[in-house]
Design an enzyme around this catalytic site. Structure first.
Site, PDB file in Angstrom:
ATOM      1  N   GLN A   1     -19.402  80.993 -43.667  1.00  0.00           N
ATOM      2  CA  GLN A   1     -17.800  80.685 -43.631  1.00  0.00           C
ATOM      3  C   GLN A   1     -17.300  81.469 -42.437  1.00  0.00           C
ATOM      4  OE1 GLN A   1     -15.808  81.701 -47.295  1.00  0.00           O
ATOM      5  NE2 GLN A   1     -13.908  81.049 -46.373  1.00  0.00           N
ATOM      6  N   PHE A   2     -17.011  80.621 -41.353  1.00  0.00           N
ATOM      7  CA  PHE A   2     -16.631  81.226 -39.935  1.00  0.00           C
ATOM      8  C   PHE A   2     -15.275  81.566 -40.215  1.00  0.00           C
ATOM      9  CE2 PHE A   2     -14.820  77.045 -39.775  1.00  0.00           C
ATOM     10  CZ  PHE A   2     -13.441  77.208 -39.050  1.00  0.00           C
ATOM     11  N   THR A   3     -14.515  81.499 -41.216  1.00  0.00           N
ATOM     12  CA  THR A   3     -13.061  81.737 -41.500  1.00  0.00           C
ATOM     13  C   THR A   3     -12.779  83.347 -41.887  1.00  0.00           C
ATOM     14  OG1 THR A   3     -13.156  81.076 -43.655  1.00  0.00           O
ATOM     15  CG2 THR A   3     -12.288  79.511 -42.004  1.00  0.00           C
TER      16      THR A   3
END
Length: 141
Positions: free
Chosen positions: A74-76
């Site tokens: 999850q890059f967020t």
């Protein structure tokens, strides 16, 4: 590396209507974010922490009770919304850097003896879980 870790009583990831990863019973759902200075050593350190952190029922770890983990990229997690209304993703590593490091976390967990399920890197995923507690922590390494 950053991980949001939730104690769960089951979790799954669905991509385009297909379940690609699922754990049942007590375990951990782990969202993993990668930043620019992360490396395989940090991935191994995160895996060791996830395997041994004592947040399951009775202050047990996954290693104590052989509980499964669902690991999802999850890059967020490295989003920054302090200014304006639109987050920036400058601190998140690009996919070609992040994907092998998330894979390394999974490989290191499996080498430690963990049962690990995963999402699909870069896909539009639907994650569902039953958070037990609720219990959620952030782990930075």
């Amino acid at each position: 590396m950053r991980a949001v870790v939730q104690r769960v009583d089951g979790a799954k990831v669905v991509v385009a209507g297909e379940t690609v990863g699922e754990i049942t019973g007590e375990g951990l759902c782990v969202l993993v974010g990668v930043t620019h200075e992360d490396n395989p050593d940090k991935a191994a350190q995160l895996a060791r922490k996830l395997w041994s952190v004592r947040i399951l029922e009775g202050e047990k770890s996954c290693s104590d009770v052989n509980a499964p983990l669902l690991v999802i990229s999850q890059f967020t997690l490295y989003g920054d919304a302090r200014k304006g209304r639109r987050p920036t993703w400058n601190a998140a590593a690009p996919g070609e850097v992040a994907e092998p490091l998330v894979d390394e976390v999974v490989a290191q967990l499996r080498a430690l003896g963990a049962q690990v399920e995963t999402g699909r890197f870069g896909a539009d995923m639907r994650v569902s879980l039953t958070n037990h507690g609720p219990f959620t922590i952030v782990v930075d390494v």
